[in-house]
Design an enzyme around this catalytic site. Structure first.
Site, PDB file in Angstrom:
ATOM      1  N   HIS A 345      33.098  59.182  27.394  1.00 54.11           N
ATOM      2  CA  HIS A 345      33.113  60.791  27.364  1.00 54.11           C
ATOM      3  C   HIS A 345      33.830  61.224  26.085  1.00 54.11           C
ATOM      4  O   HIS A 345      34.493  60.608  25.362  1.00 54.11           O
ATOM      5  CB  HIS A 345      34.015  61.221  28.368  1.00 54.11           C
ATOM      6  CG  HIS A 345      34.463  62.613  28.272  1.00 54.11           C
ATOM      7  ND1 HIS A 345      33.451  63.498  28.677  1.00 54.11           N
ATOM      8  CD2 HIS A 345      35.318  63.360  27.651  1.00 54.11           C
ATOM      9  CE1 HIS A 345      34.017  64.963  28.568  1.00 54.11           C
ATOM     10  NE2 HIS A 345      34.824  64.614  27.895  1.00 54.11           N
ATOM     11  N   THR A 412      35.401  53.528  28.816  1.00 59.64           N
ATOM     12  CA  THR A 412      35.115  52.428  28.035  1.00 59.64           C
ATOM     13  C   THR A 412      34.597  52.916  26.713  1.00 59.64           C
ATOM     14  O   THR A 412      34.098  52.216  25.698  1.00 59.64           O
ATOM     15  CB  THR A 412      33.585  52.099  28.542  1.00 59.64           C
ATOM     16  OG1 THR A 412      32.964  53.036  29.271  1.00 59.64           O
ATOM     17  CG2 THR A 412      33.957  50.953  29.812  1.00 59.64           C
ATOM     18  N   GLU A 413      34.417  54.402  26.490  1.00 61.01           N
ATOM     19  CA  GLU A 413      34.067  54.924  25.196  1.00 61.01           C
ATOM     20  C   GLU A 413      34.658  56.420  24.959  1.00 61.01           C
ATOM     21  O   GLU A 413      34.802  57.130  26.030  1.00 61.01           O
ATOM     22  CB  GLU A 413      32.644  55.190  24.795  1.00 61.01           C
ATOM     23  CG  GLU A 413      31.927  53.965  24.752  1.00 61.01           C
ATOM     24  CD  GLU A 413      30.407  54.312  24.159  1.00 61.01           C
ATOM     25  OE1 GLU A 413      30.017  55.276  23.984  1.00 61.01           O
ATOM     26  OE2 GLU A 413      29.717  53.042  23.940  1.00 61.01           O
ATOM     27  N   ASN A 414      35.806  56.573  23.988  1.00 64.08           N
ATOM     28  CA  ASN A 414      36.187  57.886  23.825  1.00 64.08           C
ATOM     29  C   ASN A 414      36.532  57.810  22.209  1.00 64.08           C
ATOM     30  O   ASN A 414      37.159  57.165  22.031  1.00 64.08           O
ATOM     31  CB  ASN A 414      37.346  58.152  24.549  1.00 64.08           C
ATOM     32  CG  ASN A 414      37.816  59.739  24.354  1.00 64.08           C
ATOM     33  OD1 ASN A 414      39.078  59.801  24.128  1.00 64.08           O
ATOM     34  ND2 ASN A 414      37.291  60.724  24.387  1.00 64.08           N
TER      35      ASN A 414
END
Length: 569
Positions: A345, A412-414
């Site tokens: 996100h 897992t992604e920010n």
């Protein structure tokens, strides 16, 4: 990891909280409150991420096969400045150096991806398994474990073997399900005794839409309104098959978990008094995150996708919907194939209803019947699509909780990028982004969302797909002009490190102190970067300084000549 280039119509929007179209999701409980000081649950896992094509380089070394990104970036005009990932961060040769950076951060986990063509050059197991590629990942995994860092391994972060694209059409072909399963099975066999967290696909939305609808990403196909749906259909089936392969053959002895990483922006209605806008906001999320999450958790596509795409397909004179369907057997097979859900996100959009007539032609974007808006007051330090809107993160996490039965989540992604023409290691905006987004995640955990870990994106500045090296997401600055690709810590390294060591935000005084010390540290890092050997900056001197000096000389000569002419007259 990048999001799409979306419509950025600037409206100053003054909105209050709104009610959701979802019966079991009450947005009114998600107040945009003040900063919350507190800590994360014991055992919460902190990490950073990367991906193979973006960081490894060594694109044709030690038996690696060609990927679709190797081919795509070597075509002129596909990437800004025609840049490629051929060498990128040279991560293939700097494993020990990069693990030292991870150790310095005192991380719990490191998320990276395996390059399919590095270990299977053609993508087909029966053709050849590249043992040098296997050894590279063996060494990486072993070094991580020696340093007490848990590997979280992504099997597919967009670098499909080129042979599979040329021979079968890539993710437009059913056969990818079986080739991907063979590849995953080899990874379980060779690495599964040490890897306990597997991610099948990273951000399949981007694979489908940017790879097969807009053509912005490899393989660059523009099969509007059909290509993305077909690609997603086979990706979902491939994910399920790999999950079952692990469940049947490996789980009992390896004791690991298999999940998927889905990206999702939050969508907030523009007009809370308009039921159409409320429905449009939910439709935005269902066409994005729900496209993949709903089949995996519930067995079938979101009903709203089936309704909208089916209706538009009929209006366009098609006998069947452009959205493929799952058989009853497939629904049962796919449902529940997720031990944990990875969430990527970055940002939020305001959403309003906008009708697109079927006569516009088939398109994923017009199928949704909505428009995306942003508030110009939102900070946007880098990528044109990435605005800092922290409160959207908490909302998205709560949405996942209510829609999918509160699954185990790993973020897992920010992270956030910058587009800087000059070197800037004092990344104050990134520290602010991490502080606010991580705090919203903490609030979501207080709401009861089952978040187990957080992955900052990303460890290093790296190749950013069609944006080349023009955008930097890294905690560490990489000097791409130097052939050795040295890494330098940005201020955010020290700031994130202190969040990790404190497992959150114990007090306002401490958090303010972290910020001050991080800024002090980055000043010395800037001096280190400035002291780099002169040769590493000769290209910069040639491109910037020399033309500037020459231009000044010409201007001064012209002024002097004008002075002489005036005196003569």
């Amino acid at each position: 990891m990048l999001q799409p280039h979306v419509l950025s119509v600037c409206h100053v929007l003054v909105l209050v909280l709104c009610l959701s179209a979802a019966e079991d999701f009450d947005w009114t409980k998600n107040h945009r409150g003040s900063f919350y000081y507190g800590t994360f649950p014991t055992g919460f896992s902190w990490g950073v991420g990367s991906s193979a094509y973006q960081t490894e380089g060594a694109w044709d070394k030690d038996g690696k096969g060609m990927s679709i990104w190797d081919v795509f970036t070597h075509k002129k005009g596909k990437v800004i400045y025609n840049e490629t990932g051929d060498s990128s961060c040279e991560g293939y040769y700097k494993v020990k150096d990069d693990i030292a950076l991870l150790k310095e951060l005192k991380l719990n986990h490191y998320r990276f991806s395996i390059s399919w063509p590095r270990i299977m050059p053609t993508g087909i197991k029966s053709d050849h398994v590249n043992e040098k590629g296997i050894k590279y990942y063996d060494d990486l995994i072993n070094l991580l474990l020696e340093n007490k860092i848990t590997p979280i391994v992504t099997l597919y972060h967009w670098d499909l073997p080129q042979v599979l694209q040329e021979r079968y059409g890539g993710w437009q072909n059913l056969s990818m399900i079986y080739y991907f399963n063979d590849y995953a099975n080899l990874c379980f066999e060779r690495f599964g005794n040490r890897v306990k967290y597997w991610i099948t696909f990273n951000n399949p939305w981007s694979i489908a839409v940017e790879g097969y609808e807009t053509g912005e990403h490899a393989p660059g196909m523009k099969l509007r309104g059909s290509g993305p749906y077909k690609a997603a259909h086979y990706i979902i089936k491939a994910h399920a098959k790999v999950w079952h392969t692990y469940d049947n053959q490996w789980r009992s002895k390896q004791k690991g978990m298999v999940g998927i990483s889905l990206n999702g922006d939050w969508g907030e209605p523009v007009d809370i008094t308009s039921q159409k806008d409320i429905e449009a906001a939910e439709r935005y999320i269902q066409f994005y995150l729900g496209w993949f999450a709903t089949p995996i958790f519930n067995g079938d596509y979101p009903q709203v996708m089936k309704d909208y795409i089916g209706r538009k397909s009929a209006q366009q004179g098609l006998g069947t919907s452009r959205l493929p369907s799952f058989s009853s057997q497939e629904k049962s097979y796919i449902k529940g194939t997720c031990d944990f859900l990875g969430i990527g996100h970055f940002t939020t959009r305001y959403i309003t209803q906008k009708n697109f007539p079927a006569s516009h032609g088939p398109s994923y974007f017009t199928d949704r019947d909505l428009a995306e808006l942003v508030d110009p007051r939102w900070p946007d330090p880098g990528s044109e699509w990435l605005y800092s809107v922290p409160w959207g993160f908490r909302r998205l996490l709560n949405f996942v909780k209510t829609q999918y039965g509160n699954p185990m989540i790993y973020v897992t992604e920010n992270g956030v990028s910058e587009k800087m023409t000059c070197t800037e290691l004092c990344d104050d905006w990134r520290m602010q982004y991490f502080k606010e987004y991580i705090n919203e995640m903490l609030k979501a955990i207080k709401d009861g969302v089952n978040v187990k870990g957080y992955t900052a994106w990303s460890l290093l500045d790296k190749f950013e797909w069609d944006e080349g090296y023009s955008e930097r997401f890294g905690l560490y600055y990489v000097d791409f002009r130097n052939k050795n690709k040295p890494r330098y810590p940005k201020a955010s390294v020290q700031y994130y490190k202190r969040i990790i060591s404190s497992n959150g935000f114990p007090s306002q005084k401490e958090a303010e102190n972290w910020h001050r010390k991080a800024i002090e540290t980055c000043s010395s890092s800037n001096q280190l970067l400035a002291a780099d050997p002169l040769t590493s900056h000769m290209e910069m001197v040639t491109e910037i300084v020399v033309p500037t000096v020459c231009t000044l000389c010409i201007l001064l000569s012209a002024i002097f000549l004008m002075f002489l002419l005036r005196r003569h007259n």
